[in-house]
Design a protein around this motif. Structure first.
Motif, mmCIF file in Angstrom:
data_model
loop_
_atom_site.group_PDB
_atom_site.id
_atom_site.type_symbol
_atom_site.label_atom_id
_atom_site.label_comp_id
_atom_site.label_asym_id
_atom_site.label_seq_id
_atom_site.Cartn_x
_atom_site.Cartn_y
_atom_site.Cartn_z
ATOM 1 N N PHE A 27 -7.918 0.637 24.810
ATOM 2 C CA PHE A 27 -8.159 -0.397 23.805
ATOM 3 C C PHE A 27 -7.272 -1.592 24.106
ATOM 4 N N THR A 28 -7.726 -2.776 23.741
ATOM 5 C CA THR A 28 -6.984 -3.995 24.011
ATOM 6 C C THR A 28 -5.696 -4.068 23.188
ATOM 7 N N THR A 29 -4.718 -4.738 23.749
ATOM 8 C CA THR A 29 -3.469 -4.956 23.009
ATOM 9 C C THR A 29 -3.494 -6.251 22.207
ATOM 10 N N ASN A 30 -4.534 -7.068 22.397
ATOM 11 C CA ASN A 30 -4.664 -8.298 21.620
ATOM 12 C C ASN A 30 -5.130 -7.978 20.202
ATOM 13 N N THR A 31 -4.845 -8.884 19.287
ATOM 14 C CA THR A 31 -5.197 -8.647 17.890
ATOM 15 C C THR A 31 -6.293 -9.567 17.377
ATOM 16 N N ILE A 40 -10.012 -11.197 16.805
ATOM 17 C CA ILE A 40 -11.272 -10.505 16.553
ATOM 18 C C ILE A 40 -12.165 -10.472 17.789
ATOM 19 N N ILE A 41 -12.126 -11.516 18.591
ATOM 20 C CA ILE A 41 -12.994 -11.563 19.780
ATOM 21 C C ILE A 41 -12.569 -10.503 20.792
ATOM 22 N N SER A 42 -11.256 -10.397 21.052
ATOM 23 C CA SER A 42 -10.761 -9.401 22.013
ATOM 24 C C SER A 42 -11.033 -7.985 21.524
ATOM 25 N N VAL A 43 -10.846 -7.753 20.220
ATOM 26 C CA VAL A 43 -11.061 -6.410 19.676
ATOM 27 C C VAL A 43 -12.529 -6.017 19.784
ATOM 28 N N LEU A 44 -13.440 -6.911 19.438
ATOM 29 C CA LEU A 44 -14.867 -6.591 19.517
ATOM 30 C C LEU A 44 -15.312 -6.392 20.965
ATOM 31 N N GLU A 45 -14.791 -7.218 21.875
ATOM 32 C CA GLU A 45 -15.125 -7.028 23.293
ATOM 33 C C GLU A 45 -14.641 -5.672 23.792
ATOM 34 N N SER A 46 -13.420 -5.279 23.372
ATOM 35 C CA SER A 46 -12.881 -3.987 23.803
ATOM 36 C C SER A 46 -13.713 -2.837 23.255
ATOM 37 N N PHE A 65 -16.911 -2.932 22.396
ATOM 38 C CA PHE A 65 -18.219 -2.937 23.064
ATOM 39 C C PHE A 65 -18.115 -2.363 24.484
ATOM 40 N N ASP A 66 -17.100 -2.784 25.228
ATOM 41 C CA ASP A 66 -16.935 -2.275 26.594
ATOM 42 C C ASP A 66 -16.668 -0.774 26.600
ATOM 43 N N SER A 67 -15.867 -0.305 25.630
ATOM 44 C CA SER A 67 -15.548 1.124 25.585
ATOM 45 C C SER A 67 -16.782 1.948 25.253
ATOM 46 N N ILE A 68 -17.615 1.446 24.348
ATOM 47 C CA ILE A 68 -18.818 2.193 23.977
ATOM 48 C C ILE A 68 -19.815 2.229 25.127
ATOM 49 N N VAL A 69 -19.912 1.128 25.847
ATOM 50 C CA VAL A 69 -20.909 1.034 26.915
ATOM 51 C C VAL A 69 -20.451 1.751 28.177
ATOM 52 N N HIS A 70 -19.197 1.574 28.550
ATOM 53 C CA HIS A 70 -18.746 2.043 29.863
ATOM 54 C C HIS A 70 -17.931 3.322 29.816
ATOM 55 N N GLU A 71 -17.498 3.775 28.649
ATOM 56 C CA GLU A 71 -16.674 4.978 28.569
ATOM 57 C C GLU A 71 -17.324 5.993 27.644
ATOM 58 N N PRO A 72 -17.076 7.263 27.922
ATOM 59 C CA PRO A 72 -17.625 8.289 27.025
ATOM 60 C C PRO A 72 -16.871 8.299 25.696
ATOM 61 N N TRP A 73 -17.600 8.458 24.627
ATOM 62 C CA TRP A 73 -16.977 8.571 23.313
ATOM 63 C C TRP A 73 -17.674 9.692 22.552
ATOM 64 N N HIS A 74 -16.951 10.258 21.610
ATOM 65 C CA HIS A 74 -17.405 11.481 20.954
ATOM 66 C C HIS A 74 -17.789 11.175 19.511
ATOM 67 N N PRO A 75 -19.031 11.418 19.144
ATOM 68 C CA PRO A 75 -19.500 11.069 17.796
ATOM 69 C C PRO A 75 -18.840 11.878 16.693
ATOM 70 N N LEU A 76 -18.230 13.027 17.014
ATOM 71 C CA LEU A 76 -17.591 13.828 15.966
ATOM 72 C C LEU A 76 -16.449 13.063 15.300
#
Length: 709
Positions: A279-283, A285-291, A293-304
């Motif tokens: 996750f981004t270290t910036n606070t 809103i643009i950096s957080v939303l980009e982080s 979105f990138d994590s959801i698209v490019h990294e595995p995440w667990h719906p639980l």
């Protein structure tokens, strides 16, 4: 005829004694438009026999002499006033008034033991209210403290995660600072501990200096150092009565900052709610939303994670709604976070959900607060940056705590001394920095719970701290399987209280410039960073002050009919302007370099009739006297004195006399030191505007009589 003359003399003598005003020319305006009755009376007087008029004239002269003598004596009170206290004396007085309760009475006590006791009682208010503490109050404080602890334990763990620290440091911060504050603080309801806004602010400031992932030890040590500096600044603010510095962060700025911080904090919780590892270290809103979105698209995440977090978030919001609708169920939203932690931990432990991608807290170090005094970095390359971060966090923490404390103190009907609160919070953060704590302050949500639970004194903070100590000793192992998503949902459930939409709308209706500061803080935090938001809000607030000081209110005053009150003729159209006298009120608390030239130019324009603020054409009139009403001017600097000197010189060149009415203590002192009083003349300084007008009219009448002779 002789009897008739005697009767008239007797009648006039009695009438002049009972009703002085019609017979005193200086106290009336002998114009048919302003005072027709008086004008008619004077016309009648002119038609009386010479010997009758001579008797009345002697009485008038006698009373004029008495009035002149009285005015001179009262003006002398003003001119001979003692010198005001200097800067050093004011600082000493401020320290004494903070440390000694009811300063003057206790400072006169000669016994050293009494002085020592009064000093300790000023530092520790618990010595005052503790003597009258009763068992009934203790029962209420215990219940409030336990309720408060049920909310503080899960929130403290979540806020430590927000500050990029291990969970135990949030619990440490809920022990030492509340204990210190309960001894030194004067608020009965304020709940002390870590809060979301300060935790987010610290992480955003410090992670620019040290990376909390790559070098967690250096990051933690720097955080303790920042806490130490924050405590030093807070204590200094209180000790030297510098609380006005916190007031530069206005209510509007706080509303905007809190709302922006709440949205940023909420977006950051998506990391725990979605189970994102990177996750981004910036606070912003643009950096957080980009982080995200990138994590959801490019990294595995667990719906639980999101299922578990959203389910308990809904439970927390429902509990919060029920608690607001039914005041008797105040305990439900307070205990709901603890219930969520217990239930979610059991679910993860029994279902072994941690094996299926659910992120958990894992190990929480138990035991009491370890010492961190040796970890403070008071020497090194980052001291200046740590001091800067400490100052910013100190101001934010103080603004939130004092605003919350005063709100609940007003409900209970007692006064909260802001300077003593600053001193107490400074001491508690200094002690916290030495015992592995980060910046603590008063929490709005926990204070509301403490108040609703019926707390009576600061003992509820002691009970809460003791309960957290027991939790550290006994329950840390049980929290191993607590899911991170639950901590995120607990933080998210507390954020709606930070967004005050009604408050922002009220600010918009009342003051548009204040609303601009609110929006500046909100957008600065949302799209840049916390410090940028603060800088924007403070800059707009300073700009508002400069606008008001550079263009101070200059108004022409007139006498309200049948009174001795002088008011703005634009606000009160019925006010009567005095012929040949121009009365100008300066509506600025400080006559200084920023506004002195503006005041000078506008006064001279009024004299020459080049400026007409009403916009209506007026007939030009011959001005013989100008009276400056200095009632609102609290202080003056050298530029202001030079401006007054230039006004005096310019008026003298026009043949106009200058007078001043009611200069304040600091003003008259500096006018005497600069010899301006000698230039104007002590006889031209008056206690009130009314006396200045009477003196000007008297001198005018005397001059006309000399010309007639």
């Amino acid at each position: 005829m002789y009897l008739m003359t005697a009767f008239i003399q007797t009648s006039l003598s009695w009438f002049g004694t009972k009703t002085r005003t019609p017979l005193q020319v200086p106290k009336i305006y002998a114009t048919q438009e302003s005072s027709p009755k008086h004008f008619k009376f004077l016309t009648t007087m002119a038609s009386l026999p010479t010997e009758v008029f001579s008797t009345v004239e002697l009485q008038q002269q006698h009373r004029h002499a008495e009035d002149t003598s009285g005015r001179a004596e009262r003006a002398q009170w003003l001119l001979s006033s003692p010198d005001p206290p200097g800067l050093w004396q004011q600082l000493i007085h401020g320290i004494k008034s903070n440390l000694l309760p009811q300063g003057n009475r206790y400072s006169k006590q000669k016994t050293p033991a009494n002085r020592a006791f009064s000093l300790f009682r000023g530092l520790f208010p618990i010595l005052s209210w503790g003597r009258n503490y009763k068992a009934s109050k203790f029962k209420n404080d215990v219940m409030a403290g336990l309720t408060l602890a049920s909310l503080s334990v899960p929130q403290s763990i979540g806020y430590a995660n927000l500050a990029k620290l291990d969970p135990q440091y949030g619990l440490y911060t809920s022990i030492v600072p509340p204990l210190i504050y309960s001894l030194m603080g004067s608020s009965r309801e304020l709940a002390i501990g870590p809060v979301a806004v300060v935790s987010m602010l610290l992480s955003s400031l410090i992670q620019k200096i040290e990376d909390p992932v790559a070098n967690p030890i250096a990051y933690r040590n720097l955080l303790f150092t920042v806490t130490f500096f924050a405590g030093i600044f807070q204590a200094a603010f209180g000790l030297f009565r510098l609380g006005f510095l916190v007031d530069f962060l206005s209510h509007a700025a706080i509303v905007g900052f809190m709302a922006g911080a709440a949205i940023v904090i909420g977006l950051q919780q998506l990391k725990g709610l979605l189970g994102i590892s990177h996750f981004t270290t910036n606070t912003d809103i643009i950096s957080v939303l980009e982080s995200v979105f990138d994590s959801i698209v490019h990294e595995p995440w667990h719906p639980l994670n999101i299922v578990l977090g959203c389910a308990f978030l809904i439970f927390l919001l429902i509990a919060r709604f029920i608690g607001k609708r039914n005041k008797k169920l105040f305990w439900l939203p307070a205990i709901a976070p603890l219930i969520s932690v217990i239930l979610s931990t059991l679910i993860v432990y029994l279902t072994k959900a941690d094996k299926h991608g659910v992120n958990i807290v894992k190990h929480i170090k138990g035991g009491l607060n370890p010492s961190s005094a040796h970890q403070l970095q008071l020497r090194g390359p980052h001291v200046r940056q740590a001091a800067k971060a400490g100052l910013i966090s100190a101001i934010i923490a103080l603004a939130e705590a004092i605003a919350v404390g005063r709100s609940f103190a007003a409900i209970k009907g007692y006064h909260l001394d802001g300077n003593k609160e600053m001193l107490a919070m400074g001491c508690m953060n200094i002690a916290g920095s030495l015992t592995s704590c980060y910046v603590a302050t008063g929490s709005f949500s926990r204070t509301a719970v403490n108040f609703s639970a019926g707390c009576q004194t600061a003992v509820s903070n002691i009970v809460m701290a003791l309960t957290v100590i027991l939790s550290l000793e006994l329950l840390t192992r049980l929290l191993y399987f607590t899911p991170i998503a639950i901590l995120a949902s607990i933080i998210l459930s507390a954020l709606p209280g930070l967004i005050d939409i009604n408050g922002a709308y009220h600010i918009w209706k009342v003051d548009k410039l204040d609303f601009l500061a609110c929006v500046g803080a909100f957008l600065g935090v949302l799209f840049a960073s916390a410090e940028i938001g603060l800088l924007a809000a403070v800059s707009i607030s300073f700009a508002k002050i400069l606008i008001n000081s550079l263009r101070p209110g200059i108004e022409v005053l007139g006498r309200l009919p049948t009174t001795d009150i002088f008011c703005n003729i634009n606000q009160y159209p019925m006010a009567i302007e005095t012929p040949s006298i121009l009365i100008i009120g300066i509506k600025s608390s400080l006559l200084c370099f920023a506004n002195a030239n503006s005041v000078k130019e506008r006064v001279l324009k009024w004299v020459t009739k080049e400026e007409d603020e009403t916009g209506d054409p007026k007939e030009k009139r011959r001005i013989q006297h100008v009276i400056l009403d200095m009632s609102n001017v609290m202080n003056v600097d050298t530029s202001g004195i030079l401006a007054l000197e230039e006004i005096h010189k310019k008026l003298c060149s026009y043949g106009i006399q200058l007078a001043m009415a009611n200069p304040r203590w600091q003003v008259i002192h500096r006018l005497k030191v600069s010899k301006l009083v000698d230039k104007i003349g002590g006889e031209s300084v008056f206690l009130t505007v009314g006396e200045a007008v009477e003196a000007c009219l008297t001198s005018k009448v005397a001059g006309e009589q000399l010309l007639m002779v």
